[in-house]
Scaffold this active site. Structure first.
Site, PDB file in Angstrom:
ATOM      1  N   GLY A 180      41.171  41.334  36.613  1.00 14.04           N
ATOM      2  CA  GLY A 180      40.814  41.598  37.994  1.00 14.04           C
ATOM      3  C   GLY A 180      40.078  40.409  38.592  1.00 14.04           C
ATOM      4  CB  CYS A 181      39.609  39.346  42.092  1.00 16.17           C
ATOM      5  SG  CYS A 181      39.151  40.912  42.879  1.00 16.17           S
TER       6      CYS A 181
END
Length: 378
Positions: A180-181
């Site tokens: 994920g970011c």
């Protein structure tokens, strides 16, 4: 010529996976390119994956898949991708690698059939990031549809799992779980400290542009709600917390250090389109001097092609639309705490271009291939 022994996956229906049938697997052959499909190409992360892949010198982009549209030019929903000259389909055409950019819970149901055809899966969603099946109902609210495949997935943060990603390419098929970011930025900021056993407590204060929330229309994401406003969310336990903790615990264990206590993670939505800044406040396990911190981070990142250590706090503008991450670390003389920061583009290094970086490693390509674009400004 690319010698990766990857087979071809047959057409996969995203609406009726139980009806999937696969032909006899085939080798890549002498064409010298890798056939790639992007599923979920109408979303922000999927569109970004198309943008990076269409110019990749080793890739032939053979499909853009939408769960809801068929036969429509991709440029209808992604006007900036007109030169890709792709039409959306609801079936996954034959490919050597399939990039999945789908909501959580959607990829897991498709992956077994894709793997059965011998293709590599690069999942930009969360369905294979967590190693414990029990974490999915706890953090994502669904029972994992293929828990037996979790051990086959490699967490796709190249700076931490480069060897495992390369090893994944020695077998037919395989799963890359793109991070994920928020975890990408947080882990790049914190990994050297965790590996050195220096994290006693950590608070991650992270801020992301609105594109990180996806393309689906929601009232709280309209311009009038987001503009000139900053909002914290996920205070009761944002889903990315599990990812951050999982990797920090593994890093600490790799050096025999005690695992960090549970991470306090507070994400914020800020009124910009793209970009992410994670500021991590660390209470160290012992006093540490700036010179030692500098040495630890230099040892970790000096040879990394996409991580830059910077002397001053980074800005999201410094990395916009690139696969770069800028990391800054300093000790606070007054409190003894460590501030570790990382800036990335949430759609690029935080999603699509990082997935391409992992793809390069799996297929035995130069890790930087297709990813040398500089950040854009202003």
């Amino acid at each position: 010529m690319f010698m990766h022994p990857m087979n071809r996956v047959a057409a996969v229906s995203t609406t009726a996976p139980e009806a999937i049938a696969f032909p006899t697997p085939r080798q890549i052959g002498a064409r010298g390119t890798i056939d790639v499909v992007v599923v979920g190409a109408t979303g922000y992360a999927g569109g970004e994956a198309v943008r990076w892949l269409v110019g990749h010198p080793a890739v032939r982009l053979v499909g853009a898949v939408s769960r809801t549209q068929d036969g429509v030019p991709l440029e209808t929903t992604q006007p900036h991708l007109a030169r890709a000259a792709l039409k959306l389909t609801q079936d996954i055409p034959p490919a050597d690698a399939v990039f999945l950019a789908l909501p959580h819970g959607a990829a897991g149901a498709l992956v077994p059939e894709i793997l059965a055809g011998g293709a590599t899966v690069i999942d930009l969603g969360p369905d294979f990031r967590l190693r414990d099946p029990a974490d999915y109902p706890a953090w994502y609210g669904f029972e994992h549809p293929a828990p037996e495949l979790l051990d086959r997935a490699v967490y796709g943060l190249p700076e931490l799992h480069r060897a495992e990603l390369r090893a994944l390419g020695t077998d037919s098929g395989g799963i890359v779980a793109a991070p994920g970011c928020y975890p990408t930025a947080s882990l790049l900021a914190l990994a050297p400290l965790a590996r050195a056993g220096l994290i006693a407590e950590v608070v991650v204060d992270a801020k992301s542009g609105v594109s990180g929330a996806g393309r689906e229309a929601r009232p709280e994401l309209t311009f009038s709600e987001v503009n000139e406003s900053v909002r914290a969310y996920g205070l009761d336990g944002h889903r990315h917390t599990a990812e951050i903790e999982q990797e920090l615990i593994a890093l600490a264990a790799s050096s025999g250090a005690a695992p960090p206590v549970p991470v306090d993670f507070v994400p914020h939505l800020v009124p910009m389109t793209r970009g992410l800044l994670a500021t991590c406040h660390v209470r160290p396990t012992r006093p540490v001097a700036q010179e030692e911190l500098n040495a630890i981070y230099e040892a970790a990142y000096a040879a990394e092609p996409f991580v830059q250590l910077v002397a001053e706090p980074p800005s999201t503008k410094h990395v916009a639309a690139s696969n770069e991450a800028r990391v800054h670390v300093r000790v606070q003389p007054r409190t003894g705490r460590i501030i570790a920061m990382a800036a990335i583009d949430n759609l690029a290094k935080g999603a699509a271009s990082q997935a391409v970086q992992a793809f390069n490693l799996v297929f035995g390509l130069a890790e930087t291939m297709g990813l040398d674009a500089l950040p854009v400004a202003p």
